[in-house]
Design an enzyme around this catalytic site. Structure first.
Site, PDB file in Angstrom:
ATOM      1  N   ASP A  85       3.011   4.385 -25.013  1.00  0.00           N
ATOM      2  CA  ASP A  85       4.025   4.693 -24.006  1.00  0.00           C
ATOM      3  C   ASP A  85       5.434   4.300 -24.442  1.00  0.00           C
ATOM      4  O   ASP A  85       5.634   3.470 -25.317  1.00  0.00           O
ATOM      5  CB  ASP A  85       3.678   4.011 -22.682  1.00  0.00           C
ATOM      6  N   GLU A 143       1.401   0.186 -21.894  1.00  0.00           N
ATOM      7  CA  GLU A 143       1.594  -1.202 -22.329  1.00  0.00           C
ATOM      8  C   GLU A 143       2.869  -1.758 -21.712  1.00  0.00           C
ATOM      9  O   GLU A 143       2.947  -2.929 -21.362  1.00  0.00           O
ATOM     10  CB  GLU A 143       1.665  -1.268 -23.853  1.00  0.00           C
TER      11      GLU A 143
END
Length: 205
Positions: A85, A143
């Site tokens: 991400d 994350e």
């Protein structure tokens, strides 16, 4: 002698795919996606791994991807985890391959982490006939979740049965930093202080 041959095979394969991996990293960087929204990145990752002939599990914990490379001999199962991400950021993206998504960019290197995982899968696939045990690649969503949001992509993958799919003997991850080229820093267990919570209770009576 066998170790020297393996190292040579690995180095040769790495050199062969280097330019392609640079292109992959830049593509991911130009199309960043926020936590639990890594649909394009997840699909790119899964298709790349499937093209290598790995056993690929999609949509683990949302957009997570798990790939298994089975060796030809018995041995340990070693897992490698990469986060996918991006983050919300208004900072300028001063590279030729800048983000094309307003207000979102890969400012923490997850585009690099993802590409490293794909490169490792590619290289190890090329020597699978010499591989003892199994190599597992975990591509994790989310994350970079907000502090107030405790539920992370790692927990989502675990809750969705990650360790029913794989049972690694060891699991590794990496984070790029501003070290000199060729230098690697290794630390076991928890690295950052915020992972050890401190609970403070106030008595207002």
């Amino acid at each position: 002698k066998n170790k020297e041959q393996i190292h040579e095979l690995v180095q040769n394969r790495t050199d062969e795919i280097f330019d392609d991996l640079v292109a992959v990293r830049r593509d991911i960087h130009q199309h960043p996606e926020m936590f639990f929204e890594e649909f394009r990145t997840s699909n790119l990752v899964a298709e790349y791994l499937e093209s290598l002939g790995l056993e690929v599990h999609r949509n683990v914990g949302g957009t997570g991807v798990v790939a298994i490379l089975r060796g030809t001999e018995e041995g340990k199962t070693i897992a490698w985890r990469a986060d996918m991400d991006a983050i919300s950021s208004a900072f300028p993206d001063v590279v030729e391959f800048a983000s094309k998504v307003q207000g979102v960019r890969h400012g923490c290197g997850h585009d690099v982490h993802t590409t490293i995982g794909l490169g490792m899968a590619n290289v190890l696939s090329s020597v699978r006939h010499r591989l003892k045990g199994n190599a597992v690649f975990i591509f994790q969503p989310a994350e970079e979740t907000p502090i107030i949001r405790v539920y992370s992509g790692a927990q989502a993958m675990i809750d969705d049965g990650l360790f029913n799919i794989i049972k690694p003997d060891e699991l590794y991850a990496t984070h790029i930093s501003d070290y000199a080229v060729g230098k690697v820093s290794i630390y076991p267990g928890r690295l950052y202080a915020y992972l050890k919570p401190i609970i403070i209770r106030f008595n207002l009576d």
